[in-house]
Design an enzyme around this catalytic site. Structure first.
Site, PDB file in Angstrom:
ATOM      1  N   ASP A 132      76.812  56.678  60.578  1.00 43.32           N
ATOM      2  CA  ASP A 132      76.951  55.692  59.386  1.00 43.32           C
ATOM      3  C   ASP A 132      77.198  54.322  59.864  1.00 43.32           C
ATOM      4  O   ASP A 132      78.041  54.166  61.004  1.00 43.32           O
ATOM      5  CB  ASP A 132      78.216  56.054  58.853  1.00 43.32           C
ATOM      6  CG  ASP A 132      78.775  55.473  57.650  1.00 43.32           C
ATOM      7  OD1 ASP A 132      77.792  54.565  57.336  1.00 43.32           O
ATOM      8  OD2 ASP A 132      79.793  55.568  56.881  1.00 43.32           O
ATOM      9  N   ARG A 151      86.884  52.136  65.150  1.00 44.21           N
ATOM     10  CA  ARG A 151      86.031  51.016  64.712  1.00 44.21           C
ATOM     11  C   ARG A 151      86.619  49.578  65.100  1.00 44.21           C
ATOM     12  O   ARG A 151      87.575  48.963  64.770  1.00 44.21           O
ATOM     13  CB  ARG A 151      86.178  50.954  63.093  1.00 44.21           C
ATOM     14  CG  ARG A 151      85.641  51.915  62.357  1.00 44.21           C
ATOM     15  CD  ARG A 151      85.677  51.998  61.055  1.00 44.21           C
ATOM     16  NE  ARG A 151      85.188  53.398  60.381  1.00 44.21           N
ATOM     17  CZ  ARG A 151      85.157  53.625  59.077  1.00 44.21           C
ATOM     18  NH1 ARG A 151      85.891  52.917  58.200  1.00 44.21           N
ATOM     19  NH2 ARG A 151      84.852  54.779  58.791  1.00 44.21           N
ATOM     20  N   GLU A 154      92.621  51.211  48.764  1.00 46.86           N
ATOM     21  CA  GLU A 154      91.666  52.239  48.591  1.00 46.86           C
ATOM     22  C   GLU A 154      91.948  53.298  49.255  1.00 46.86           C
ATOM     23  O   GLU A 154      92.168  53.486  50.591  1.00 46.86           O
ATOM     24  CB  GLU A 154      90.392  51.604  49.224  1.00 46.86           C
ATOM     25  CG  GLU A 154      88.978  52.549  49.172  1.00 46.86           C
ATOM     26  CD  GLU A 154      87.910  52.096  50.051  1.00 46.86           C
ATOM     27  OE1 GLU A 154      87.174  52.936  50.697  1.00 46.86           O
ATOM     28  OE2 GLU A 154      87.726  50.863  49.974  1.00 46.86           O
TER      29      GLU A 154
END
Length: 345
Positions: free
Chosen positions: A57, A111, A259
């Protein structure tokens, strides 16, 4: 450091021992409920994939994957996954999963380009899930049904957590509100996308913001989405574009929107080609994942990711994700957090 939110008079309601026990309770309970609600079975997932297959992704398209050479493959490069959005669809095909059923797995990622704050860490852990659907279910009403099922699992988890630790008080609303990103532009034309999320979440408590990835009437995107997993160009019955979105809540500990999940109905052949064209990524048609999708050997699907540390943070009412997971933080941020009552693991 300016992005760090330091709630006034913050004090963790659970000590370290209770926190670790609570994390275990939440993870075990929620994943069982998610599996039951969406008819998912657990599978084993990779931490890294080969570079150049189009399987990883690429998030917003700017984040760098952590890479390393593999000695026994002639120094071919492997990438630590950002998420498993495309890998899961390949797995649905390889496992011959029938429509109405799916898979879930523990996804762990690094990340390196994240801006570190209360919600963002170098280490990402989430439940990645994907289910096979029929062509008839590629519509907004089916998407909303799945969102409500996930939200009901979240509510049950909140009830169990607050029953187990009475010092925690429930705050989530019983229902989740649906709104399209274009509607938010019309409602709050002078606000940024993040500020719009804050306003709508403050109003409703729990919101699913739809149509993320394409440009809106103001010429801007609500947020970025890769062109090759979520479908953000197919028209829906609400008169807007997109069959995807984010589950957001209003989080009173930080007084901001929060979120919990990004999800959506996945691209079919037509929407993949459209989105690759829009984003100027048509060369991806030659990659392994994209070839399989275009040749029709991958099933239609719906899927997403639900943050594990984020869900635990909300359920245990912590102010920083570093109170839930072990990661690396700048020394100055650790110092600021400690002074503000946030004791990072």
């Amino acid at each position: 450091m300016s992005k760090l939110i330091k709630p006034k008079n913050y004090k963790a309601l659970l000590d370290l021992k209770q926190t670790e026990q609570g994390i275990k309770l939440i993870k075990e309970f929620f994943q069982q409920n998610l599996s039951t609600e969406l008819r998912l079975r657990r599978v084993t997932a990779p931490l890294f994939v080969l570079q150049g297959l189009g399987i990883n992704d690429d998030l917003n398209g700017v984040e760098r994957a952590v890479t390393f050479p593999i000695k026994d493959l002639g120094d071919k490069k492997a990438e630590v996954v950002h998420s498993l959005a495309k890998w899961k669809r390949l797995t649905l095909a390889d496992y011959n999963i029938e429509p109405g059923y799916g898979i879930y797995t523990d996804m762990n990622a690094i990340r390196a380009d994240e801006e570190l704050d209360n919600l963002h860490s170098l280490y990402v852990d989430q439940w990645d899930w994907e289910a096979v659907i029929s062509k008839e279910n590629r519509n907004i009403e089916f998407l909303k049904t799945v969102v409500r099922r996930i939200y009901s699992a979240i509510l049950r988890t909140e009830f169990l957590t607050c029953e187990t630790y009475p010092q925690l008080k429930p705050f989530l609303p019983q229902d989740i509100h649906f709104v399209h990103a274009e509607e938010l532009v019309q409602m709050y034309p002078n606000l940024t996308p993040k500020e719009r999320e804050d306003e709508i979440c403050k109003k409703y408590g729990a919101v699913f913001v739809m149509g993320i990835g394409g440009k809106l009437s103001d010429g801007k995107k609500h947020d970025g989405r890769a062109p090759d997993y979520d479908d953000w160009t197919t028209p829906n019955t609400d008169g807007f574009l997109g069959l995807n979105g984010d589950i957001l809540i209003w989080y009173p500990v930080l007084e901001r929107s929060f979120e919990l999940s990004s999800m959506g109905i996945r691209v079919d052949k037509e929407s993949l080609l459209t989105q690759l064209e829009i984003e100027g990524k048509t060369e991806r048609k030659e990659l392994y994942f994209h070839k399989r999708l275009l040749e029709g050997s991958l099933p239609l699907s719906i899927g997403g990711g639900i943050g594990q540390s984020r869900l635990c943070m909300v359920m245990l009412q912590k102010a920083h994700i570093g109170e839930i997971q072990a990661s690396i933080w700048p020394d100055e941020q650790r110092k600021e957090c400690r002074e503000a009552g946030m004791n990072l693991i």
